[in-house]
Design a protein around this motif. Structure first.
Motif, mmCIF file in Angstrom:
data_model
loop_
_atom_site.group_PDB
_atom_site.id
_atom_site.type_symbol
_atom_site.label_atom_id
_atom_site.label_comp_id
_atom_site.label_asym_id
_atom_site.label_seq_id
_atom_site.Cartn_x
_atom_site.Cartn_y
_atom_site.Cartn_z
ATOM 1 N N HIS A 192 -4.991 3.404 -13.685
ATOM 2 C CA HIS A 192 -6.101 3.943 -12.902
ATOM 3 C C HIS A 192 -7.344 3.131 -13.244
ATOM 4 C CE1 HIS A 192 -4.058 7.546 -11.371
ATOM 5 N NE2 HIS A 192 -3.363 7.447 -12.488
ATOM 6 N N PHE B 193 -2.800 7.099 -0.014
ATOM 7 C CA PHE B 193 -3.854 7.715 -0.807
ATOM 8 C C PHE B 193 -3.325 8.964 -1.489
ATOM 9 C CE2 PHE B 193 -5.780 5.262 2.514
ATOM 10 C CZ PHE B 193 -6.863 4.642 1.895
ATOM 11 N N ASP B 194 -3.852 9.273 -2.672
ATOM 12 C CA ASP B 194 -3.436 10.503 -3.350
ATOM 13 C C ASP B 194 -4.269 11.675 -2.828
ATOM 14 O OD1 ASP B 194 -5.904 10.426 -4.636
ATOM 15 O OD2 ASP B 194 -5.078 10.090 -6.628
ATOM 16 N N TYR B 195 -4.100 12.850 -3.413
ATOM 17 C CA TYR B 195 -4.766 14.053 -2.933
ATOM 18 C C TYR B 195 -6.287 13.998 -3.078
ATOM 19 C CZ TYR B 195 -5.366 15.576 -7.759
ATOM 20 O OH TYR B 195 -5.743 15.651 -9.071
ATOM 21 N N GLN B 196 -6.806 13.080 -3.924
ATOM 22 C CA GLN B 196 -8.248 12.942 -4.083
ATOM 23 C C GLN B 196 -8.816 11.807 -3.231
ATOM 24 O OE1 GLN B 196 -8.261 12.435 -8.419
ATOM 25 N NE2 GLN B 196 -9.265 14.426 -8.574
ATOM 26 N N GLU C 120 -6.944 5.284 -3.373
ATOM 27 C CA GLU C 120 -5.949 4.347 -2.856
ATOM 28 C C GLU C 120 -4.929 3.997 -3.936
ATOM 29 O OE1 GLU C 120 -5.888 0.162 -0.361
ATOM 30 O OE2 GLU C 120 -7.726 0.762 -1.366
ATOM 31 N N THR C 121 -3.655 3.956 -3.548
ATOM 32 C CA THR C 121 -2.578 3.631 -4.477
ATOM 33 C C THR C 121 -1.850 2.393 -3.969
ATOM 34 O OG1 THR C 121 -2.319 5.979 -4.994
ATOM 35 C CG2 THR C 121 -0.519 4.519 -5.634
ATOM 36 N N GLN D 293 1.183 -0.734 -4.898
ATOM 37 C CA GLN D 293 2.331 -1.168 -5.708
ATOM 38 C C GLN D 293 2.241 -2.680 -5.867
ATOM 39 O OE1 GLN D 293 6.209 -0.131 -4.194
ATOM 40 N NE2 GLN D 293 7.219 -1.590 -5.523
ATOM 41 N N LYS E 234 0.531 0.900 -9.273
ATOM 42 C CA LYS E 234 1.851 1.231 -9.809
ATOM 43 C C LYS E 234 2.679 -0.047 -9.897
ATOM 44 C CE LYS E 234 2.034 6.007 -8.339
ATOM 45 N NZ LYS E 234 2.874 7.082 -7.786
ATOM 46 N N SER F 268 0.848 -1.188 0.000
ATOM 47 C CA SER F 268 0.000 0.000 0.000
ATOM 48 C C SER F 268 0.886 1.242 0.000
ATOM 49 C CB SER F 268 -0.909 0.008 1.228
ATOM 50 O OG SER F 268 -1.682 1.187 1.233
ATOM 51 N N CYS G 30 -5.498 3.202 -7.869
ATOM 52 C CA CYS G 30 -4.325 3.458 -8.715
ATOM 53 C C CYS G 30 -3.313 2.355 -8.435
ATOM 54 C CB CYS G 30 -3.744 4.827 -8.379
ATOM 55 S SG CYS G 30 -2.208 5.189 -9.246
ATOM 56 N N VAL H 172 1.655 3.025 -14.576
ATOM 57 C CA VAL H 172 0.577 3.367 -13.650
ATOM 58 C C VAL H 172 -0.770 3.094 -14.312
ATOM 59 C CG1 VAL H 172 -0.408 5.211 -12.231
ATOM 60 C CG2 VAL H 172 2.050 5.180 -12.697
#
Length: 158
Positions: free
Chosen positions: A70, A21-24, A27-28, A30, A87, A18, A85, A68
């Motif tokens: 989405h 989280f991005d600015y929005q 969840e991101t 790897q 990666k 894990s 997201c 990446v």
């Protein structure tokens, strides 16, 4: 902090990392290149039926390359679709990542562009060839260590 999807993947013994989280608030995660195709199929079956976009970037000069993805979970009657997201990092010397073309067909041109600009080879992609640059082009223009062949900057051209 672990998100909803990350918790579900841990519960089912699926290896990932894990990245928060991005600015929005998306969840991101790897994923290792060797695990990416099987996890992509799992995510599709889990409900991530729409690949919003795929892109790639050079992490640092001489460092890793990143691909990446989405993904969005589109369901009837849901106002706010769930997004994630993913990666996938690959080594610069031999950047190979499994293609997810057979899971999400919309990734076709996007993986080709990532190949063309950064040299990431997407295994099992049906038409992996240059899409923006001429076939005879040497090198990968968006890599941070790229030097354009025979490039002369024209200054004061007015």
């Amino acid at each position: 902090m672990q998100g909803r999807l990350s918790a579900w993947l841990v519960k089912h013994g699926i290896i990932h990392r894990s990245l928060g989280f991005d600015y929005q608030g998306i969840e991101t995660l790897q994923i290792k290149p060797e695990d990416w195709h099987s996890i992509a199929v799992i995510l599709y079956v889990y409900g991530y039926n729409y690949l919003r976009c795929q892109c790639a970037y050079d992490v640092a000069p001489g460092g890793l390359l990143a691909s990446v993805y989405h993904l969005t979970r589109i369901e009837y009657g849901v106002d706010q679709p769930e997004e994630v997201c993913i990666k996938v990092f690959a080594s610069r010397r031999n950047p190979r990542i499994p293609s997810v073309f057979w899971v999400w067909k919309s990734v076709d041109f996007q993986e080709r562009e990532s190949y063309d600009m950064l040299g990431i080879s997407y295994d099992n992609h049906p038409r992996l060839k240059r899409i923006l640059m001429p076939e005879s082009w040497i090198g990968w223009p968006l890599r941070k260590d790229y030097i354009a062949p025979n490039f002369y900057e024209i200054q004061d051209a007015h």
